[in-house]
Write a protein that holds these residues in place. Structure first.
Motif, mmCIF file in Angstrom:
data_model
loop_
_atom_site.group_PDB
_atom_site.id
_atom_site.type_symbol
_atom_site.label_atom_id
_atom_site.label_comp_id
_atom_site.label_asym_id
_atom_site.label_seq_id
_atom_site.Cartn_x
_atom_site.Cartn_y
_atom_site.Cartn_z
ATOM 1 N N HIS A 55 0.841 -1.260 -0.119
ATOM 2 C CA HIS A 55 0.071 0.018 -0.016
ATOM 3 C C HIS A 55 0.757 1.162 0.035
ATOM 4 N N GLY A 56 2.175 1.242 -0.281
ATOM 5 C CA GLY A 56 2.828 2.347 -0.267
ATOM 6 C C GLY A 56 4.371 2.091 -0.664
ATOM 7 N N PHE A 57 5.106 3.372 -0.556
ATOM 8 C CA PHE A 57 6.526 3.093 -0.779
ATOM 9 C C PHE A 57 7.153 4.440 0.032
ATOM 10 N N ILE A 58 8.505 4.352 0.002
ATOM 11 C CA ILE A 58 9.460 5.338 0.734
ATOM 12 C C ILE A 58 10.664 5.104 0.016
ATOM 13 N N ALA A 59 11.184 6.436 -0.475
ATOM 14 C CA ALA A 59 12.616 6.552 -1.245
ATOM 15 C C ALA A 59 13.196 7.418 -0.815
ATOM 16 N N ALA A 60 14.633 7.118 -0.543
ATOM 17 C CA ALA A 60 15.477 8.067 0.273
ATOM 18 C C ALA A 60 16.825 7.963 -0.266
ATOM 19 N N THR A 61 17.812 8.704 -0.065
ATOM 20 C CA THR A 61 19.352 8.699 -0.416
ATOM 21 C C THR A 61 20.005 9.536 0.769
ATOM 22 N N ILE A 62 21.225 9.015 0.891
ATOM 23 C CA ILE A 62 22.125 9.655 1.969
ATOM 24 C C ILE A 62 23.033 10.976 1.137
ATOM 25 N N THR A 63 23.127 11.970 1.795
ATOM 26 C CA THR A 63 23.619 12.960 1.309
ATOM 27 C C THR A 63 24.328 13.924 2.398
ATOM 28 N N GLN A 64 24.702 14.946 2.068
ATOM 29 C CA GLN A 64 25.429 15.884 3.241
ATOM 30 C C GLN A 64 24.959 17.419 3.038
ATOM 31 N N THR A 65 24.983 17.985 3.931
ATOM 32 C CA THR A 65 24.506 19.546 3.501
ATOM 33 C C THR A 65 25.941 20.559 3.933
ATOM 34 N N VAL A 66 25.589 21.455 3.590
ATOM 35 C CA VAL A 66 26.792 22.394 3.530
ATOM 36 C C VAL A 66 27.209 23.025 5.009
ATOM 37 N N ILE A 67 26.320 22.748 5.975
ATOM 38 C CA ILE A 67 26.440 22.889 7.150
ATOM 39 C C ILE A 67 27.475 21.837 7.991
ATOM 40 N N SER A 68 27.579 20.594 7.699
ATOM 41 C CA SER A 68 28.102 19.399 8.136
ATOM 42 C C SER A 68 28.483 18.628 7.354
ATOM 43 N N PRO A 69 29.862 17.686 7.608
ATOM 44 C CA PRO A 69 29.877 16.570 6.585
ATOM 45 C C PRO A 69 29.306 15.346 7.107
ATOM 46 N N ASP A 70 28.541 15.335 8.141
ATOM 47 C CA ASP A 70 27.677 14.220 8.852
ATOM 48 C C ASP A 70 26.687 13.647 7.825
ATOM 49 N N PRO A 71 26.618 12.429 7.590
ATOM 50 C CA PRO A 71 25.520 11.812 6.650
ATOM 51 C C PRO A 71 24.127 12.265 7.121
ATOM 52 N N CYS A 72 23.188 12.678 6.012
ATOM 53 C CA CYS A 72 21.838 13.027 6.289
ATOM 54 C C CYS A 72 20.922 12.026 5.290
ATOM 55 N N ALA A 73 20.322 11.554 6.018
ATOM 56 C CA ALA A 73 19.077 10.717 5.166
ATOM 57 C C ALA A 73 17.977 11.696 4.706
ATOM 58 N N VAL A 74 17.602 11.646 3.392
ATOM 59 C CA VAL A 74 16.866 12.383 2.835
ATOM 60 C C VAL A 74 15.877 11.755 2.050
ATOM 61 N N GLU A 75 14.617 11.848 2.458
ATOM 62 C CA GLU A 75 13.390 11.226 1.845
ATOM 63 C C GLU A 75 13.089 12.127 0.655
ATOM 64 N N LEU A 76 13.057 11.228 -0.509
ATOM 65 C CA LEU A 76 12.769 11.893 -1.962
ATOM 66 C C LEU A 76 11.296 11.522 -2.280
ATOM 67 N N GLY A 77 10.599 10.746 -1.806
ATOM 68 C CA GLY A 77 9.266 10.402 -2.065
ATOM 69 C C GLY A 77 8.424 9.353 -0.978
ATOM 70 N N TRP A 78 7.322 9.474 -0.489
ATOM 71 C CA TRP A 78 6.691 8.863 0.397
ATOM 72 C C TRP A 78 5.295 8.631 0.263
ATOM 73 N N TRP A 79 4.691 7.822 0.111
ATOM 74 C CA TRP A 79 3.176 7.567 -0.115
ATOM 75 C C TRP A 79 2.893 6.395 0.599
ATOM 76 N N ALA A 80 1.803 6.473 1.257
ATOM 77 C CA ALA A 80 0.955 5.535 2.067
ATOM 78 C C ALA A 80 -0.388 5.466 1.949
ATOM 79 N N GLU A 81 -1.101 4.603 1.633
ATOM 80 C CA GLU A 81 -2.517 4.534 1.719
ATOM 81 C C GLU A 81 -2.645 3.688 3.033
ATOM 82 N N ARG A 82 -1.915 3.030 3.275
ATOM 83 C CA ARG A 82 -1.747 2.102 4.539
ATOM 84 C C ARG A 82 -0.102 1.776 4.855
#
Length: 130
Positions: A55-82
């Motif tokens: 009933h759904g999916f979630i898509a994400a990637t790991i990236t960084q920000t200009v603020i910190s070199p720490d890895p950041c998990a960023v959701e690219l799309g999220w849909w759930a009917e349930r």
């Protein structure tokens, strides 16, 4: 049941992305070819994440920000009917395994925002689009 997506899931996930686009009424039009290519890339990328349920999916990637070199998990799309909370938990577990110090989700209010707030997320910025 939440599981990693395969290439066979891509057409169905693209259909869910179409429902997501309609629900958020955002400024971008769906390009099914580009969406399929992006999803395929997430499946094969060591920094990509694509999980699916009946009933759904979630898509994400790991990236960084200009603020910190720490890895950041960023959701690219999220849909759930349930299964929305289960998909969110799968994303969080993946992000933790990847060492992400920040998990970034998006929503347009409503049920998704309430789920995120109950899970400990807070508004950090407002996205402005033109």
């Amino acid at each position: 049941m939440i599981r990693p997506a395969t290439e066979a899931d891509i057409p169905r996930i693209v259909d869910m992305v179409a429902r997501l686009v309609a629900a958020v009424d955002g400024p971008q039009k769906l390009c099914r070819i580009r969406t399929g290519q992006t999803l395929a890339g997430l499946i094969t990328s060591p920094d990509g994440f694509l999980a699916v349920s009946d009933h759904g999916f979630i898509a994400a990637t790991i990236t960084q920000t200009v603020i910190s070199p720490d890895p950041c998990a960023v959701e690219l799309g999220w849909w759930a009917e349930r299964d929305g909370l289960s998909l969110l938990k799968a994303f969080e577990e993946w992000a933790d395994r990847k060492g992400a110090t920040l998990k970034k989700m998006s929503c347009k209010g409503g049920t998704a925002q309430r789920i995120l707030e109950r899970a400990g997320y807070r508004a950090a910025e407002t996205a402005m689009v033109k």
